[in-house]
Scaffold this active site. Sequence first.
Site, PDB file in Angstrom:
ATOM      1  N   LYS A 260       0.861  -1.178   0.000  1.00 31.09           N
ATOM      2  CA  LYS A 260       0.000   0.000   0.000  1.00 31.09           C
ATOM      3  C   LYS A 260       0.898   1.229   0.000  1.00 31.09           C
ATOM      4  O   LYS A 260       2.023   1.175   0.510  1.00 31.09           O
ATOM      5  CB  LYS A 260      -0.856  -0.001   1.278  1.00 31.09           C
ATOM      6  CG  LYS A 260      -2.079   0.861   1.210  1.00 31.09           C
ATOM      7  CD  LYS A 260      -3.286   0.141   0.653  1.00 31.09           C
ATOM      8  CE  LYS A 260      -4.501   1.040   0.589  1.00 31.09           C
ATOM      9  NZ  LYS A 260      -5.707   0.377   0.177  1.00 31.09           N
TER      10      LYS A 260
ATOM     11  N   GLY B 182     -25.089   2.529   4.376  1.00 30.12           N
ATOM     12  CA  GLY B 182     -24.267   3.146   3.330  1.00 30.12           C
ATOM     13  C   GLY B 182     -24.634   2.595   1.964  1.00 30.12           C
ATOM     14  O   GLY B 182     -24.332   1.442   1.652  1.00 30.12           O
ATOM     15  N   VAL B 183     -25.333   3.418   1.148  1.00 29.88           N
ATOM     16  CA  VAL B 183     -25.737   2.939  -0.181  1.00 29.88           C
ATOM     17  C   VAL B 183     -25.027   3.767  -1.255  1.00 29.88           C
ATOM     18  O   VAL B 183     -25.622   4.272  -2.193  1.00 29.88           O
ATOM     19  CB  VAL B 183     -27.279   2.932  -0.368  1.00 29.88           C
ATOM     20  CG1 VAL B 183     -27.889   1.768   0.373  1.00 29.88           C
ATOM     21  CG2 VAL B 183     -27.901   4.260   0.077  1.00 29.88           C
ATOM     22  N   GLY B 184     -23.706   3.896  -1.099  1.00 32.64           N
ATOM     23  CA  GLY B 184     -22.885   4.578  -2.100  1.00 32.64           C
ATOM     24  C   GLY B 184     -22.600   3.650  -3.267  1.00 32.64           C
ATOM     25  O   GLY B 184     -23.495   2.927  -3.724  1.00 32.64           O
ATOM     26  N   HIS B 185     -21.355   3.632  -3.734  1.00 32.23           N
ATOM     27  CA  HIS B 185     -21.031   2.829  -4.914  1.00 32.23           C
ATOM     28  C   HIS B 185     -21.389   1.358  -4.721  1.00 32.23           C
ATOM     29  O   HIS B 185     -22.226   0.816  -5.434  1.00 32.23           O
ATOM     30  CB  HIS B 185     -19.550   2.984  -5.255  1.00 32.23           C
ATOM     31  CG  HIS B 185     -19.235   4.307  -5.855  1.00 32.23           C
ATOM     32  ND1 HIS B 185     -18.702   5.349  -5.125  1.00 32.23           N
ATOM     33  CD2 HIS B 185     -19.414   4.780  -7.097  1.00 32.23           C
ATOM     34  CE1 HIS B 185     -18.568   6.391  -5.905  1.00 32.23           C
ATOM     35  NE2 HIS B 185     -18.993   6.086  -7.108  1.00 32.23           N
ATOM     36  N   VAL B 186     -20.764   0.720  -3.727  1.00 35.45           N
ATOM     37  CA  VAL B 186     -20.991  -0.721  -3.555  1.00 35.45           C
ATOM     38  C   VAL B 186     -22.387  -0.976  -2.969  1.00 35.45           C
ATOM     39  O   VAL B 186     -23.138  -1.812  -3.479  1.00 35.45           O
ATOM     40  CB  VAL B 186     -19.917  -1.351  -2.636  1.00 35.45           C
ATOM     41  CG1 VAL B 186     -20.158  -2.844  -2.511  1.00 35.45           C
ATOM     42  CG2 VAL B 186     -18.521  -1.085  -3.168  1.00 35.45           C
TER      43      VAL B 186
HETATM   44  P1  NAD Z   1     -18.783   5.231  -1.175  1.00 39.60           P
HETATM   45  O1  NAD Z   1     -18.114   6.413  -0.566  1.00 39.60           O
HETATM   46  O2  NAD Z   1     -19.255   5.287  -2.579  1.00 39.60           O
HETATM   47  O3  NAD Z   1     -20.040   4.797  -0.275  1.00 39.60           O
HETATM   48  C1  NAD Z   1     -20.063   4.887   1.100  1.00 39.60           C
HETATM   49  C2  NAD Z   1     -21.419   5.464   1.491  1.00 39.60           C
HETATM   50  O4  NAD Z   1     -21.538   5.446   2.901  1.00 39.60           O
HETATM   51  C3  NAD Z   1     -21.602   6.924   1.042  1.00 39.60           C
HETATM   52  O5  NAD Z   1     -22.814   7.042   0.308  1.00 39.60           O
HETATM   53  C4  NAD Z   1     -21.630   7.703   2.345  1.00 39.60           C
HETATM   54  O6  NAD Z   1     -22.471   8.830   2.285  1.00 39.60           O
HETATM   55  C5  NAD Z   1     -22.163   6.667   3.306  1.00 39.60           C
HETATM   56  N1  NAD Z   1     -21.835   6.879   4.718  1.00 39.60           N
HETATM   57  C6  NAD Z   1     -20.707   7.393   5.258  1.00 39.60           C
HETATM   58  N2  NAD Z   1     -20.803   7.442   6.592  1.00 39.60           N
HETATM   59  C7  NAD Z   1     -22.011   6.906   6.907  1.00 39.60           C
HETATM   60  C8  NAD Z   1     -22.698   6.670   8.121  1.00 39.60           C
HETATM   61  N3  NAD Z   1     -22.142   6.948   9.312  1.00 39.60           N
HETATM   62  N4  NAD Z   1     -23.930   6.125   8.071  1.00 39.60           N
HETATM   63  C9  NAD Z   1     -24.493   5.819   6.895  1.00 39.60           C
HETATM   64  N5  NAD Z   1     -23.902   6.036   5.705  1.00 39.60           N
HETATM   65  C10 NAD Z   1     -22.677   6.555   5.708  1.00 39.60           C
HETATM   66  O7  NAD Z   1     -17.754   4.012  -0.972  1.00 39.60           O
HETATM   67  P2  NAD Z   1     -17.813   2.565  -1.642  1.00 39.60           P
HETATM   68  O8  NAD Z   1     -16.828   2.514  -2.759  1.00 39.60           O
HETATM   69  O9  NAD Z   1     -19.216   2.156  -1.872  1.00 39.60           O
HETATM   70  O10 NAD Z   1     -17.205   1.684  -0.464  1.00 39.60           O
HETATM   71  C11 NAD Z   1     -17.960   1.370   0.679  1.00 39.60           C
HETATM   72  C12 NAD Z   1     -17.113   0.551   1.648  1.00 39.60           C
HETATM   73  O11 NAD Z   1     -16.657  -0.652   1.018  1.00 39.60           O
HETATM   74  C13 NAD Z   1     -15.834   1.268   2.128  1.00 39.60           C
HETATM   75  O12 NAD Z   1     -15.562   0.845   3.440  1.00 39.60           O
HETATM   76  C14 NAD Z   1     -14.768   0.724   1.195  1.00 39.60           C
HETATM   77  O13 NAD Z   1     -13.480   0.771   1.790  1.00 39.60           O
HETATM   78  C15 NAD Z   1     -15.234  -0.711   1.026  1.00 39.60           C
HETATM   79  N6  NAD Z   1     -14.784  -1.365  -0.219  1.00 39.60           N
HETATM   80  C16 NAD Z   1     -15.100  -0.823  -1.417  1.00 39.60           C
HETATM   81  C17 NAD Z   1     -14.675  -1.469  -2.587  1.00 39.60           C
HETATM   82  C18 NAD Z   1     -15.032  -0.940  -3.943  1.00 39.60           C
HETATM   83  O14 NAD Z   1     -14.913  -1.669  -4.922  1.00 39.60           O
HETATM   84  N7  NAD Z   1     -15.495   0.290  -4.064  1.00 39.60           N
HETATM   85  C19 NAD Z   1     -13.932  -2.659  -2.504  1.00 39.60           C
HETATM   86  C20 NAD Z   1     -13.639  -3.195  -1.248  1.00 39.60           C
HETATM   87  C21 NAD Z   1     -14.076  -2.531  -0.106  1.00 39.60           C
END
Ligand code: NAD
Length: 358
Positions: free
Chosen positions: A80, A179-183
């Site tokens: 990393k 958390g309903v962001g990307h994943v």
């Molecule tokens: P993202 O930022 O798109 O989504 C995260 C969501 O969580 C956001 O919509 C944010 O507003 C919300 N959030 C933040 N704090 C919050 C809280 N206290 N309560 C409710 N919602 C909250 O990120 P992502 O890419 O979807 O990743 C989500 C998680 O998965 C992270 O922990 C990331 O490290 C992990 N992850 C992601 C990937 C990937 O492919 N993107 C791969 C492995 C792990």
Amino acid sequence: MTLFDSPSFEDHEGVHAFSDEKSGLKCIIAVHSTARGPAAGGCRMWPYASADDALEDALKLSRAMSYKNAMADLALGGGKSVILGDSRTQKTPALFEAFGRAIEAVGGRYWTAEDVGVSPEDLASARKQTRYVAGLDGHPAASGDPSPVTAEGVFRGIQLCVRRALKRDLGGVRVAIQGVGHVGGYLAEKLHAAGAKLVITDVNPETLNRVASATKATIVSPGAIFDADVDVFAPCALGGAINLDTLPRIRARVIAGAANNQLADAAAGRDLFQRGILYAPDYVINGGGIINVAGEIRALDRGEAFDPAWVDAKLDHLALTLEEVLDQALHERRPTNEVANQIARSRISGEASSKAAA
Ligand code: NAD
């Protein structure tokens, strides 16, 4: 405490610090292990309070990548990089070109990709100075957004855990997603399509309303998600969601989601186990994203186009690995997170000793 005494050092093969006066770059590249192949893990840009904090973060994250890559059955080790600085105000193309030269100096033992604070445009600047960069757009080997692949891996993992803990398929199963962001957004769509009933939360109201209307989900406030009357809790926001304060409130029989570092500490893992909650270790179930990146590294190395079928086969294998962890934990009556760590370590050391013997 010296670097070698830090619990996070844990036999790192190499820890490299670089600075470039002209661009202002200060970065650390931590290579935990190359036993399974070149180390791979993203680059994070963060305004660390001190260089010690940056070092500690790099060491923890790089070791975690060794474990994640081993459990995803990838021919990659763990590493990393962290750039010390504020990604909102201190980014320049020259800084990322200097970062590219730093990666090149590590001689192919570390591949970088996106993490917090770093975008594909930043990576394109680094790429001018080194080929060891994945996650770029616009070339045949490009893997694109890893989130849908991460979500697919988590979806398959939830299906497996529900089958084992609740002896049923996903139709009518109640799932809370934090958390309903990307994943989390992609995961909600997949669960909805499979007939699950969703309760969701997010701190971003726009995202929350969009996902709720696409999936007929019930919305709750961020603080209330832990009290939801559900079968599955899927943490998909930030780390530390499962801790000794939230655990007594969680009514789900299964915890399985995408977030990294879901357990606040080892005590939370043991508490989960004692409560009889089935926990899918985070770095196993969320391995889809790194599998996608590995597909790009593989294609770049071979001079080929990205192959989605290879990624899909690795996702199938990931589900089998999760099953192996759950079986062993059941058999040995131990917390799943401890069993996953043990399997990851033995995969890494087994590879190292077979290389040494060759
Ligand atoms: P993202 O930022 O798109 O989504 C995260 C969501 O969580 C956001 O919509 C944010 O507003 C919300 N959030 C933040 N704090 C919050 C809280 N206290 N309560 C409710 N919602 C909250 O990120 P992502 O890419 O979807 O990743 C989500 C998680 O998965 C992270 O922990 C990331 O490290 C992990 N992850 C992601 C990937 C990937 O492919 N993107 C791969 C492995 C792990």
